[in-house]
Design an enzyme around this catalytic site. Structure first.
Site, PDB file in Angstrom:
ATOM      1  N   SER A 229       1.133  -1.195  -0.272  1.00 53.37           N
ATOM      2  CA  SER A 229      -0.246   0.085  -0.312  1.00 53.37           C
ATOM      3  C   SER A 229       0.667   0.679   0.015  1.00 53.37           C
ATOM      4  CB  SER A 229      -0.634   0.092   1.727  1.00 53.37           C
ATOM      5  OG  SER A 229      -1.174  -0.725   1.522  1.00 53.37           O
ATOM      6  N   GLY A 231       1.608   2.712  -3.220  1.00 57.97           N
ATOM      7  CA  GLY A 231       2.472   2.713  -4.461  1.00 57.97           C
ATOM      8  C   GLY A 231       2.363   2.663  -5.982  1.00 57.97           C
ATOM      9  N   LYS A 232       2.846   1.337  -5.819  1.00 55.08           N
ATOM     10  CA  LYS A 232       3.420   0.653  -6.618  1.00 55.08           C
ATOM     11  C   LYS A 232       3.346   0.680  -7.992  1.00 55.08           C
ATOM     12  CE  LYS A 232       4.882  -3.037  -3.828  1.00 55.08           C
ATOM     13  NZ  LYS A 232       3.918  -2.973  -3.145  1.00 55.08           N
ATOM     14  N   THR A 233       2.255  -0.361  -7.295  1.00 56.02           N
ATOM     15  CA  THR A 233       1.760  -0.579  -8.769  1.00 56.02           C
ATOM     16  C   THR A 233       0.501   1.133  -9.004  1.00 56.02           C
ATOM     17  OG1 THR A 233       0.604  -2.279  -8.059  1.00 56.02           O
ATOM     18  CG2 THR A 233      -0.941  -1.863  -9.527  1.00 56.02           C
ATOM     19  N   GLU A 262      -2.083 -10.231  -9.472  1.00 52.48           N
ATOM     20  CA  GLU A 262      -3.295  -9.620  -8.447  1.00 52.48           C
ATOM     21  C   GLU A 262      -4.133  -9.061  -8.666  1.00 52.48           C
ATOM     22  OE1 GLU A 262       0.191  -6.461  -7.021  1.00 52.48           O
ATOM     23  OE2 GLU A 262      -0.408  -7.698  -5.671  1.00 52.48           O
ATOM     24  N   ARG A 271      -7.739   1.970 -12.364  1.00 51.39           N
ATOM     25  CA  ARG A 271      -6.519   3.193 -10.864  1.00 51.39           C
ATOM     26  C   ARG A 271      -5.596   4.074 -12.506  1.00 51.39           C
ATOM     27  NH1 ARG A 271      -2.367   0.531  -7.246  1.00 51.39           N
ATOM     28  NH2 ARG A 271      -4.104  -0.528  -5.230  1.00 51.39           N
TER      29      ARG A 271
END
Length: 294
Positions: A229, A231-233, A262, A271
């Site tokens: 959580s 913010g990698k994605t 995932e 997103r």
């Protein structure tokens, strides 16, 4: 039961499929040409064989596989390779008679006047091996289809992976040194042509990242790591968006492939849309955004 038809040889089985009666693809002449070229110029030809990804299994004839395996072992041990040394190595291994004796090696040597055509022989042997591998993979897939209680989707996935593995094995991992030098010089000249501050790769769309990474360059794997959580994605999707839309660097859109184990396709698209619209994805999912705000 054996039956004989007009024009068919004795012992011909009518119940066998035509594919089972065919000889697998191979070129006896090309295999002997490779072996003879090694006997004439082992240093150059064996390097070409390694570059062409030839192995003992690339040869159809068992005797040729045995001879080539001995040649590779001698090269690994730093031994000289010629007609006399290969003959002695086979004799020491107890395999000389099984490959046809010293007379057979002499015939191979005498039948190859020059090693200049070795690249052609090597490619032909590799092509024949590829055909045999394709046939074997297709035959295995056919056997799975006739097996009972097998899931069709599972068989399709296994077959696709098997054929993809064949394709991956054909990619040469050995780059000749002159080619590597030319590629490096071209990258250096690219920096000279575009002046100070130019990128040698594709811009990520983030100046600080580009300044430290010099862009996304070919054949490099970049790992984006952080705690959950963090913010990698989101960062990865922003980079993909910049590259796909051509928002940085040379301003030219480029194709981007995204594989996620995932997140679903819908979640990834959500997103990206929320980032472009500057809307909170959390608020949108909870229904707190109306059309006027969107």
């Amino acid at each position: 039961m054996l039956r004989r038809s007009a024009g068919r040889p004795a012992g011909f089985r009518e119940d066998l499929p035509e594919s089972a009666l065919r000889t697998p693809p191979h070129s006896a002449e090309a295999e002997l040409g490779v072996l003879g070229s090694v006997l004439l110029d082992s240093a150059r030809v064996l390097d070409l064989c390694i570059e062409g990804q030839l192995s003992p299994d690339s040869f159809f004839a068992p005797s040729n596989r045995e001879i080539f395996a001995v040649m590779l072992r001698m090269q690994a041990e730093g031994q000289p390779i010629d007609l006399l040394t290969v003959t002695e190595a086979l004799r020491s291994a107890g395999a000389l008679e099984s490959v046809g004796g010293a007379a057979h090696l002499e015939r191979i040597h005498d039948a190859t006047p020059t090693a200049a055509h070795a690249p052609f022989y090597i490619d032909l042997v590799r092509q024949k091996q590829l055909l045999r591998t394709i046939i074997a993979t297709a035959t295995e897939a056919q056997a799975k289809c006739y097996a009972e209680h097998r899931n069709a989707d599972l068989i399709l996935g296994e077959t696709e992976q098997a054929f993809l593995s064949i394709s991956e094995r054909q990619k040469s991992s050995v780059v000749p040194w002159p080619s590597a030098i030319k590629q490096t010089i071209a990258r250096i000249e690219h920096g000279f042509d575009h002046g100070p501050g130019s990128l040698s790769g594709i811009s990520t769309g983030f100046r600080n990242l580009d300044r430290r990474m010099y862009g996304l360059r070919p054949a490099e794997m970049i790992v984006l790591a952080a705690r959950p959580s963090m913010g990698k994605t989101s960062l990865a999707m922003n980079i993909c968006e910049h590259v796909a839309l051509g928002l940085g660097g040379d301003r030219k859109p480029k194709p981007v492939g995204i594989f996620s184990c995932e997140m679903s396709q819908e979640a990834l698209a959500m997103r990206m849309l929320c980032a472009r619209a500057r809307i909170s994805s959390q608020a949108l999912n909870q229904g707190f955004v109306n059309q006027a705000e969107a």
